[in-house]
Design an enzyme around this catalytic site. Structure first.
Site, PDB file in Angstrom:
ATOM      1  N   CYS A  83       0.750  -1.324   0.176  1.00  0.00           N
ATOM      2  CA  CYS A  83       0.149  -0.064   0.045  1.00  0.00           C
ATOM      3  C   CYS A  83       1.013   1.230  -0.042  1.00  0.00           C
ATOM      4  O   CYS A  83       0.351   2.416  -0.256  1.00  0.00           O
ATOM      5  CB  CYS A  83      -0.899   0.057   1.194  1.00  0.00           C
ATOM      6  SG  CYS A  83      -1.932  -1.367   1.235  1.00  0.00           S
ATOM      7  N   HIS A 136      -3.089   7.260   1.854  1.00  0.00           N
ATOM      8  CA  HIS A 136      -3.594   5.981   1.555  1.00  0.00           C
ATOM      9  C   HIS A 136      -5.044   5.913   2.037  1.00  0.00           C
ATOM     10  O   HIS A 136      -4.907   5.966   3.336  1.00  0.00           O
ATOM     11  CB  HIS A 136      -2.517   4.968   1.629  1.00  0.00           C
ATOM     12  CG  HIS A 136      -3.112   3.532   1.612  1.00  0.00           C
ATOM     13  ND1 HIS A 136      -3.683   3.244   0.593  1.00  0.00           N
ATOM     14  CD2 HIS A 136      -3.204   2.567   2.610  1.00  0.00           C
ATOM     15  CE1 HIS A 136      -4.173   2.010   0.730  1.00  0.00           C
ATOM     16  NE2 HIS A 136      -3.861   1.617   1.958  1.00  0.00           N
ATOM     17  N   ASN A 185     -10.289   0.304   0.115  1.00  0.00           N
ATOM     18  CA  ASN A 185      -8.902   0.143  -0.026  1.00  0.00           C
ATOM     19  C   ASN A 185      -8.381  -0.295  -1.289  1.00  0.00           C
ATOM     20  O   ASN A 185      -8.420  -1.574  -1.442  1.00  0.00           O
ATOM     21  CB  ASN A 185      -8.206  -0.510   1.151  1.00  0.00           C
ATOM     22  CG  ASN A 185      -6.781  -0.655   1.453  1.00  0.00           C
ATOM     23  OD1 ASN A 185      -5.992  -0.304   0.413  1.00  0.00           O
ATOM     24  ND2 ASN A 185      -6.293  -0.831   2.377  1.00  0.00           N
TER      25      ASN A 185
HETATM   26  O1  UT7 Z   1      -3.831  -1.138   3.215  1.00  0.00           O
HETATM   27  C1  UT7 Z   1      -3.172  -1.762   4.154  1.00  0.00           C
HETATM   28  C2  UT7 Z   1      -3.348  -1.336   5.647  1.00  0.00           C
HETATM   29  N1  UT7 Z   1      -4.444  -1.923   6.151  1.00  0.00           N
HETATM   30  C3  UT7 Z   1      -5.035  -1.153   7.133  1.00  0.00           C
HETATM   31  O2  UT7 Z   1      -5.043  -0.040   7.287  1.00  0.00           O
HETATM   32  C4  UT7 Z   1      -6.132  -1.809   7.979  1.00  0.00           C
HETATM   33  C5  UT7 Z   1      -6.002  -1.391   9.374  1.00  0.00           C
HETATM   34  N2  UT7 Z   1      -7.128  -2.007  10.311  1.00  0.00           N
HETATM   35  C6  UT7 Z   1      -8.503  -1.786  10.274  1.00  0.00           C
HETATM   36  O3  UT7 Z   1      -8.704  -0.697   9.293  1.00  0.00           O
HETATM   37  C7  UT7 Z   1      -9.340  -2.326  11.310  1.00  0.00           C
HETATM   38  O4  UT7 Z   1      -8.518  -3.042  12.077  1.00  0.00           O
HETATM   39  C8  UT7 Z   1     -10.267  -3.407  10.688  1.00  0.00           C
HETATM   40  C9  UT7 Z   1     -11.354  -2.417  10.004  1.00  0.00           C
HETATM   41  C10 UT7 Z   1      -9.675  -4.317   9.943  1.00  0.00           C
HETATM   42  C11 UT7 Z   1     -11.027  -4.117  11.844  1.00  0.00           C
HETATM   43  O5  UT7 Z   1     -11.758  -3.009  12.744  1.00  0.00           O
HETATM   44  P1  UT7 Z   1     -11.370  -3.020  14.305  1.00  0.00           P
HETATM   45  O6  UT7 Z   1     -12.276  -1.979  14.791  1.00  0.00           O
HETATM   46  O7  UT7 Z   1      -9.889  -3.128  14.470  1.00  0.00           O
HETATM   47  O8  UT7 Z   1     -12.330  -4.381  14.618  1.00  0.00           O
HETATM   48  P2  UT7 Z   1     -11.726  -5.392  15.279  1.00  0.00           P
HETATM   49  O9  UT7 Z   1     -10.758  -6.326  14.759  1.00  0.00           O
HETATM   50  O10 UT7 Z   1     -11.234  -5.041  16.685  1.00  0.00           O
HETATM   51  O11 UT7 Z   1     -12.837  -6.519  15.585  1.00  0.00           O
HETATM   52  C12 UT7 Z   1     -13.873  -5.977  16.566  1.00  0.00           C
HETATM   53  C13 UT7 Z   1     -15.153  -6.891  16.385  1.00  0.00           C
HETATM   54  C14 UT7 Z   1     -14.834  -8.486  16.689  1.00  0.00           C
HETATM   55  O12 UT7 Z   1     -15.716  -8.935  17.543  1.00  0.00           O
HETATM   56  P3  UT7 Z   1     -15.543  -9.449  18.929  1.00  0.00           P
HETATM   57  O13 UT7 Z   1     -14.370 -10.191  19.348  1.00  0.00           O
HETATM   58  O14 UT7 Z   1     -15.460  -8.047  19.664  1.00  0.00           O
HETATM   59  O15 UT7 Z   1     -16.807 -10.043  19.228  1.00  0.00           O
HETATM   60  C15 UT7 Z   1     -14.614  -8.915  15.219  1.00  0.00           C
HETATM   61  O16 UT7 Z   1     -14.916 -10.471  15.258  1.00  0.00           O
HETATM   62  O17 UT7 Z   1     -15.916  -6.862  15.171  1.00  0.00           O
HETATM   63  C16 UT7 Z   1     -15.824  -8.066  14.544  1.00  0.00           C
HETATM   64  N3  UT7 Z   1     -15.692  -8.124  13.291  1.00  0.00           N
HETATM   65  C17 UT7 Z   1     -16.603  -7.820  12.305  1.00  0.00           C
HETATM   66  N4  UT7 Z   1     -18.224  -7.768  12.868  1.00  0.00           N
HETATM   67  C18 UT7 Z   1     -18.803  -7.512  11.405  1.00  0.00           C
HETATM   68  C19 UT7 Z   1     -14.591  -8.069  12.543  1.00  0.00           C
HETATM   69  N5  UT7 Z   1     -14.551  -7.920  11.190  1.00  0.00           N
HETATM   70  C20 UT7 Z   1     -16.186  -7.856  11.052  1.00  0.00           C
HETATM   71  C21 UT7 Z   1     -16.949  -7.470  10.356  1.00  0.00           C
HETATM   72  N6  UT7 Z   1     -18.387  -7.480  10.257  1.00  0.00           N
HETATM   73  N7  UT7 Z   1     -16.419  -7.388   8.787  1.00  0.00           N
END
Ligand code: UT7
Length: 307
Positions: free
Chosen positions: A111, A234, A264
């Site tokens: 990225c 980005h 993205n």
């Molecule tokens: O371009 C390369 C660079 N990449 C990035 O910049 C990505 C950076 N990271 C992010 O943007 C975020 O970390 C994500 C969008 C990928 C995830 O968001 P988050 O706020 O960090 O969520 P999380 O992984 O902490 O998950 C929170 C909860 C979890 O459930 P529990 O354990 O709290 O019950 C996940 O299982 O949300 C759940 N979850 C979802 N729920 C509904 C994870 N993905 C999803 C989903 N829909 N798609």
């Protein structure tokens, strides 16, 4: 000498996938995706391969720059999603657009790829080796996504963006790039496998390192943040962009976003956004813009663009 952006172009596939469409095959919701990422839809390529999108963006950038293909000395394509190993995508672009005098190669910095390719182009121009070139970020990430993994499949989209750079008199600005291979496991894609990501680790890395490297860039260029018209980051996550703006104490209005429409698109995100801003007349000659990329490697950096 310094490379000035003479023209921009982009291509995004017409086929759109809404958040609700994703909810049909993974456990997610429009509400969750919008709240956690800001993404509302993404464009997914069908027949188009990555090279097709790269070619389209290059043709449009050349037209916008009013430069003929024979004038081009080099083409750099930043991509992680080529469906062929050889020949490189840049040579395919050369063939399609007729840039017979160009030296062509691809670059992989995930990225951060467009930013790294842009800086490489500037180094060539500053050294006097080349005068005119095209830098392209092109991705068909839909090929690399595990459509059963809700942690990644909701994030990514396909597309391509390009800029035409031409040497003009002027001193090269200091450029910032960093890599940290020790943290490589946070975001990987092995051959015949899909993208795997520790989202939280990448999130924390981005909101820490992006403001830091922007401050480094400002300092090395003896500029105050108030002297910058736009910060083109980005497009990974709206919350990342907002956190960077907050840490820099710069109003969010100076951070244009289009991730709501495209998701993205990895190395294509910055040039697609630049092209959109250019065509809407948002960027005007003389404006100062900071572009900043971050992602797998881990890698990150920032560069100053005087429009
Ligand atoms: O371009 C390369 C660079 N990449 C990035 O910049 C990505 C950076 N990271 C992010 O943007 C975020 O970390 C994500 C969008 C990928 C995830 O968001 P988050 O706020 O960090 O969520 P999380 O992984 O902490 O998950 C929170 C909860 C979890 O459930 P529990 O354990 O709290 O019950 C996940 O299982 O949300 C759940 N979850 C979802 N729920 C509904 C994870 N993905 C999803 C989903 N829909 N798609």
């Amino acid at each position: 000498m310094i490379g000035k952006i003479y023209g921009t172009g982009s291509y995004v596939p017409p086929n759109v996938m809404e958040n609700d469409d994703l909810a049909n095959f993974v456990e997610t919701s429009d509400e969750w995706i919008k709240e956690r990422t800001g993404i509302m839809r993404r464009h997914i390529a069908q027949e188009e391969d990555m090279v097709y999108m790269a070619v389209k963006s290059a043709e449009r950038a050349l037209k916008n720059a009013n430069i003929i293909a024979e004038e081009i000395d080099f083409i750099i394509v930043s991509t992680i999603s080529s469906s062929v190993v050889l020949p490189c995508a840049a040579c395919e672009v050369q063939k399609e657009i007729g840039a017979v005098n160009a030296t062509c190669f691809d670059l992989n910095a995930a990225c951060s790829g467009f930013l790294f390719a842009y800086n490489t182009a500037q180094a060539y121009i500053a050294s006097g080796i080349y005068k005119t070139g095209i830098v392209i970020g092109a991705e068909k990430l839909s090929n690399l996504i595990d459509w059963k993994d809700r942690g990644t499949c909701i994030l990514f989209g396909d597309g391509a963006g390009a800029v035409v750079l031409k040497a003009v008199e002027g001193k090269q600005f200091p450029l910032i790039t960093h890599s940290e291979g020790e943290k490589g496991k946070a975001l990987t894609c092995w051959q015949n496998d899909f993208i795997h990501m520790d989202g939280q680790e990448v999130f924390k890395f981005a909101i820490k390192q992006v403001p830091k490297c922007i401050c480094e860039l400002l300092e090395q260029n003896h500029l105050q943040k108030e002297e910058i018209d736009y910060f083109v980051l980005h497009q990974a996550n709206r919350r990342i962009v907002e956190a960077v703006a907050k840490r820099l104490q710069v109003e969010i209005e100076k951070f244009p976003m289009n991730l709501q429409e495209y998701g993205n698109t990895s190395s294509a995100s910055i040039p697609i956004l630049l092209d959109e801003m250019n065509h809407k007349g948002i960027i005007k000659r003389g404006m100062r813009i900071i572009i900043s990329g971050f992602g797998a490697g881990l890698s990150w950096g920032a560069s100053l663009v005087e429009w």
